[in-house]
Design a protein around this motif. Structure first.
Motif, PDB file in Angstrom:
ATOM      1  N   VAL A 258      34.855 -25.979 -72.068  1.00 48.89           N
ATOM      2  CA  VAL A 258      34.113 -24.709 -72.063  1.00 48.89           C
ATOM      3  C   VAL A 258      34.202 -24.056 -73.440  1.00 48.89           C
ATOM      4  N   PHE A 259      35.428 -23.841 -73.910  1.00 46.59           N
ATOM      5  CA  PHE A 259      35.646 -23.305 -75.259  1.00 46.59           C
ATOM      6  C   PHE A 259      36.690 -24.165 -75.946  1.00 46.59           C
ATOM      7  N   PRO A 260      36.381 -24.693 -77.089  1.00 48.68           N
ATOM      8  CA  PRO A 260      35.252 -24.349 -77.972  1.00 48.68           C
ATOM      9  C   PRO A 260      34.065 -25.309 -77.902  1.00 48.68           C
ATOM     10  N   PHE A 261      34.035 -26.253 -76.951  1.00 53.10           N
ATOM     11  CA  PHE A 261      33.031 -27.309 -77.032  1.00 53.10           C
ATOM     12  C   PHE A 261      31.625 -26.846 -76.656  1.00 53.10           C
ATOM     13  N   THR A 262      31.457 -26.146 -75.546  1.00 51.21           N
ATOM     14  CA  THR A 262      30.101 -25.840 -75.081  1.00 51.21           C
ATOM     15  C   THR A 262      29.663 -24.403 -75.311  1.00 51.21           C
ATOM     16  N   GLN A 263      30.598 -23.483 -75.463  1.00 48.81           N
ATOM     17  CA  GLN A 263      30.209 -22.101 -75.722  1.00 48.81           C
ATOM     18  C   GLN A 263      31.352 -21.383 -76.434  1.00 48.81           C
ATOM     19  N   ALA A 264      31.027 -20.240 -77.016  1.00 53.31           N
ATOM     20  CA  ALA A 264      32.020 -19.505 -77.801  1.00 53.31           C
ATOM     21  C   ALA A 264      32.505 -18.296 -77.012  1.00 53.31           C
ATOM     22  N   GLY A 265      32.177 -17.087 -77.470  1.00 48.81           N
ATOM     23  CA  GLY A 265      32.744 -15.894 -76.859  1.00 48.81           C
ATOM     24  C   GLY A 265      32.328 -15.702 -75.415  1.00 48.81           C
ATOM     25  N   ALA A 266      33.314 -15.403 -74.571  1.00 43.34           N
ATOM     26  CA  ALA A 266      33.034 -15.095 -73.173  1.00 43.34           C
ATOM     27  C   ALA A 266      32.375 -13.717 -73.063  1.00 43.34           C
ATOM     28  N   GLN A 267      31.571 -13.529 -72.038  1.00 46.45           N
ATOM     29  CA  GLN A 267      30.976 -12.222 -71.756  1.00 46.45           C
ATOM     30  C   GLN A 267      31.950 -11.483 -70.842  1.00 46.45           C
ATOM     31  N   MET A 268      32.783 -10.646 -71.438  1.00 49.31           N
ATOM     32  CA  MET A 268      33.890 -10.079 -70.689  1.00 49.31           C
ATOM     33  C   MET A 268      33.450  -9.105 -69.600  1.00 49.31           C
ATOM     34  N   ASN A 269      32.302  -8.459 -69.791  1.00 48.94           N
ATOM     35  CA  ASN A 269      31.784  -7.624 -68.708  1.00 48.94           C
ATOM     36  C   ASN A 269      31.405  -8.486 -67.506  1.00 48.94           C
ATOM     37  N   ALA A 270      30.833  -9.664 -67.765  1.00 48.83           N
ATOM     38  CA  ALA A 270      30.490 -10.579 -66.671  1.00 48.83           C
ATOM     39  C   ALA A 270      31.742 -11.143 -66.019  1.00 48.83           C
ATOM     40  N   VAL A 271      32.766 -11.447 -66.824  1.00 45.42           N
ATOM     41  CA  VAL A 271      34.028 -11.946 -66.266  1.00 45.42           C
ATOM     42  C   VAL A 271      34.632 -10.902 -65.320  1.00 45.42           C
ATOM     43  N   ALA A 272      34.622  -9.636 -65.735  1.00 47.02           N
ATOM     44  CA  ALA A 272      35.132  -8.577 -64.867  1.00 47.02           C
ATOM     45  C   ALA A 272      34.285  -8.444 -63.603  1.00 47.02           C
ATOM     46  N   ALA A 273      32.981  -8.580 -63.748  1.00 48.91           N
ATOM     47  CA  ALA A 273      32.101  -8.509 -62.577  1.00 48.91           C
ATOM     48  C   ALA A 273      32.352  -9.676 -61.628  1.00 48.91           C
ATOM     49  N   LYS A 274      32.701 -10.846 -62.184  1.00 47.76           N
ATOM     50  CA  LYS A 274      33.084 -11.972 -61.328  1.00 47.76           C
ATOM     51  C   LYS A 274      34.349 -11.634 -60.546  1.00 47.76           C
ATOM     52  N   ALA A 275      35.308 -10.985 -61.211  1.00 47.86           N
ATOM     53  CA  ALA A 275      36.525 -10.573 -60.509  1.00 47.86           C
ATOM     54  C   ALA A 275      36.195  -9.648 -59.346  1.00 47.86           C
ATOM     55  N   VAL A 276      35.273  -8.718 -59.563  1.00 46.80           N
ATOM     56  CA  VAL A 276      34.848  -7.822 -58.491  1.00 46.80           C
ATOM     57  C   VAL A 276      34.256  -8.624 -57.339  1.00 46.80           C
ATOM     58  N   ALA A 277      33.365  -9.567 -57.669  1.00 46.62           N
ATOM     59  CA  ALA A 277      32.709 -10.368 -56.634  1.00 46.62           C
ATOM     60  C   ALA A 277      33.710 -11.214 -55.853  1.00 46.62           C
ATOM     61  N   PHE A 278      34.693 -11.798 -56.547  1.00 47.71           N
ATOM     62  CA  PHE A 278      35.711 -12.593 -55.848  1.00 47.71           C
ATOM     63  C   PHE A 278      36.514 -11.705 -54.894  1.00 47.71           C
ATOM     64  N   GLY A 279      36.813 -10.491 -55.340  1.00 46.42           N
ATOM     65  CA  GLY A 279      37.526  -9.569 -54.469  1.00 46.42           C
ATOM     66  C   GLY A 279      36.712  -9.215 -53.240  1.00 46.42           C
ATOM     67  N   GLU A 280      35.422  -8.965 -53.432  1.00 46.91           N
ATOM     68  CA  GLU A 280      34.550  -8.652 -52.292  1.00 46.91           C
ATOM     69  C   GLU A 280      34.436  -9.842 -51.351  1.00 46.91           C
ATOM     70  N   ALA A 281      34.387 -11.053 -51.917  1.00 40.24           N
ATOM     71  CA  ALA A 281      34.203 -12.250 -51.094  1.00 40.24           C
ATOM     72  C   ALA A 281      35.439 -12.579 -50.266  1.00 40.24           C
ATOM     73  N   ALA A 282      36.564 -11.989 -50.577  1.00 44.26           N
ATOM     74  CA  ALA A 282      37.798 -12.248 -49.834  1.00 44.26           C
ATOM     75  C   ALA A 282      37.937 -11.349 -48.610  1.00 44.26           C
ATOM     76  N   THR A 283      36.952 -10.504 -48.329  1.00 43.04           N
ATOM     77  CA  THR A 283      37.051  -9.539 -47.240  1.00 43.04           C
ATOM     78  C   THR A 283      36.461 -10.080 -45.945  1.00 43.04           C
ATOM     79  N   PRO A 284      36.913  -9.563 -44.792  1.00 41.67           N
ATOM     80  CA  PRO A 284      36.305  -9.950 -43.512  1.00 41.67           C
ATOM     81  C   PRO A 284      34.814  -9.629 -43.457  1.00 41.67           C
ATOM     82  N   GLU A 285      34.427  -8.550 -44.119  1.00 40.77           N
ATOM     83  CA  GLU A 285      33.004  -8.176 -44.111  1.00 40.77           C
ATOM     84  C   GLU A 285      32.149  -9.257 -44.774  1.00 40.77           C
ATOM     85  N   PHE A 286      32.652  -9.852 -45.854  1.00 41.02           N
ATOM     86  CA  PHE A 286      31.889 -10.905 -46.521  1.00 41.02           C
ATOM     87  C   PHE A 286      31.835 -12.154 -45.647  1.00 41.02           C
TER      88      PHE A 286
END
Length: 420
Positions: A258-286
């Motif tokens: 992933v780094f450094p071969f195929t891409q450089a700087g991570a999109q840290m806002n997207a990484v944080a949003a992924k963390a939010v989504a993983f947290g939501e996906a761990a709920t009974p509601e999801f």
């Protein structure tokens, strides 16, 4: 202040009215039409807030604790949180949450395991394989020697006998299991058996079902595959992006791919949003949401069949349905345009065993639709019947586009975009 579509437009109106108008127009389009594209969904306000947060300002090449830029303590914590949540959610030893898309995740998986010229066995493009599974227009088809396997013409299911025979004949370096248009669960244990028998790596491209896996509504490829590639949008309902799951033995190779071969700087806002989504996906509601996604897809598939469309494999196990509109007198591309005019948004796709060459572009006689987004809006089985009747009525010519558009707008208005 959290950035929602409304507040984003409010901020933009004073700074860039042209872009603000486009944001407003897209919000109106999503609110007044039916989103049946199998690869799309609506994120939560929390995911959107993370995407629009100050984390978007931070450059963070590298990995937590080993960045090429200073000032990364906070984003290191955000990435570690995303990794911890992903590995817990999916039961994986290691997760890389930096890929910008599902395709870059697949590219990194290939880079970790293969060298140019290696042989790879994957589902043929005309049978539902992705561009990264050997399209000559894609890096995969240019760099690797892909051998396609297909679907049984009688059942529409993966032809296991053909997979085993081709693997024994070609001895591929890797076998890919995954599809963009296959509505049934894949037998990961079978693919693992064939990979072990022929000395191949097993790569699962789980871009479509990974959200169902998170909610317990689909079997997980993690215990079987050497590497699992996925997207974080679609049923998972996170930001547009990708991720990779693997065992500890391949973690270093995956991270370097992933780094450094195929891409450089991570999109840290997207990484944080992924963390939010993983947290939501761990709920009974999801989990309940994913069960409803599948229930809705099964009802929609059954009613489309009753209305005269030919549903591939006779139904679905997932959020995804592939159907042939030919019995109603049209092809996929024409049907998509007619339905779009009525406010029903979906995709056309290739259908297997139609005689064309093995490319995704060769044959678009079919329709591909999914229930992830409409289920997020709160629609259930009753609404799936209404959608099927509207869709078939438009294709048969029983409903003109204007009348159908009014009906669609009324239905969509009952269920605003976004998680309930």
């Amino acid at each position: 202040m959290p950035v929602t579509p409304a507040t984003a437009a409010d901020v933009l109106r004073g700074r860039d009215p042209e872009v603000a108008a486009l944001v407003d127009a897209e919000q109106d389009r999503q609110a007044s039409t039916l989103q049946l594209i199998a690869a799309e969904n609506f994120t939560s306000a929390a995911v959107l807030a993370a995407l629009g947060s100050p984390l978007a300002n931070k450059y963070a090449e590298g990995y937590p604790g080993a960045r090429h830029h200073g000032g990364c303590d906070v984003v290191d914590a955000a990435e570690r949180l995303a990794i911890d949540r992903a590995t817990t959610l999916f039961g994986a030893d290691h997760a890389n949450v930096q890929p910008h898309s599902g395709s870059t995740a697949v590219l990194a998986a290939y880079a970790a395991l293969l060298r140019p010229g290696d042989t790879v066995l994957a589902l043929g493009l005309s049978h539902g394989g992705h561009l990264t599974h050997g399209s000559p227009a894609n890096f995969s088809g240019r760099w690797f020697d892909f051998v396609p396997y297909g679907l049984d013409p009688a059942t529409g299911l993966v032809d296991h006998a053909q997979v085993r025979s081709l693997a024994r004949t070609y001895r591929p370096k890797a076998i890919v299991c995954g599809s963009i248009a296959y509505p049934r669960h894949l037998d990961h244990a079978f693919f693992r058996e064939v990979a072990d028998e022929t000395g191949a790596y097993l790569i699962a491209d789980a871009a479509h079902p990974i959200g169902l896996v998170a909610g317990g509504a689909a079997p997980s490829p993690v215990p079987y595959a050497d590497i699992v590639c996925a997207t974080t949008h679609k049923v998972l309902r996170g930001p547009r992006g990708g991720m990779i799951l693997c065992g500890a033995d391949l973690a270093g190779r995956v991270d370097r791919a992933v780094f450094p071969f195929t891409q450089a700087g991570a999109q840290m806002n997207a990484v944080a949003a992924k963390a939010v989504a993983f947290g939501e996906a761990a709920t009974p509601e999801f989990a309940a949401y994913t069960r409803q996604v599948v229930a809705n897809a099964r009802v929609l598939a059954a009613r489309l069949a009753e209305e005269g469309l030919t549903v591939v494999t006779g139904g679905t196990d997932t959020h995804l349905i592939t159907a042939d509109p030919a019995p109603l007198g049209t092809d996929g591309r024409t049907a998509r345009a007619r339905l779009a005019a009525a406010g029903i948004v979906l995709d056309c796709c290739a259908l297997p065993h139609t005689g064309g060459p093995d490319t995704a572009e060769a044959d678009v006689r079919g329709l591909r639709l999914g229930t992830a987004a409409v289920t997020t809006q709160g629609m259930a089985e009753k609404e799936m019947v209404r959608i099927a009747v509207l869709l078939a009525g438009v294709l048969r010519g029983d409903l003109d586009a204007r009348r159908a558009r009014d009906d669609v707008r009324e239905l969509a208005g009952e269920f605003p975009p976004g998680p309930r």
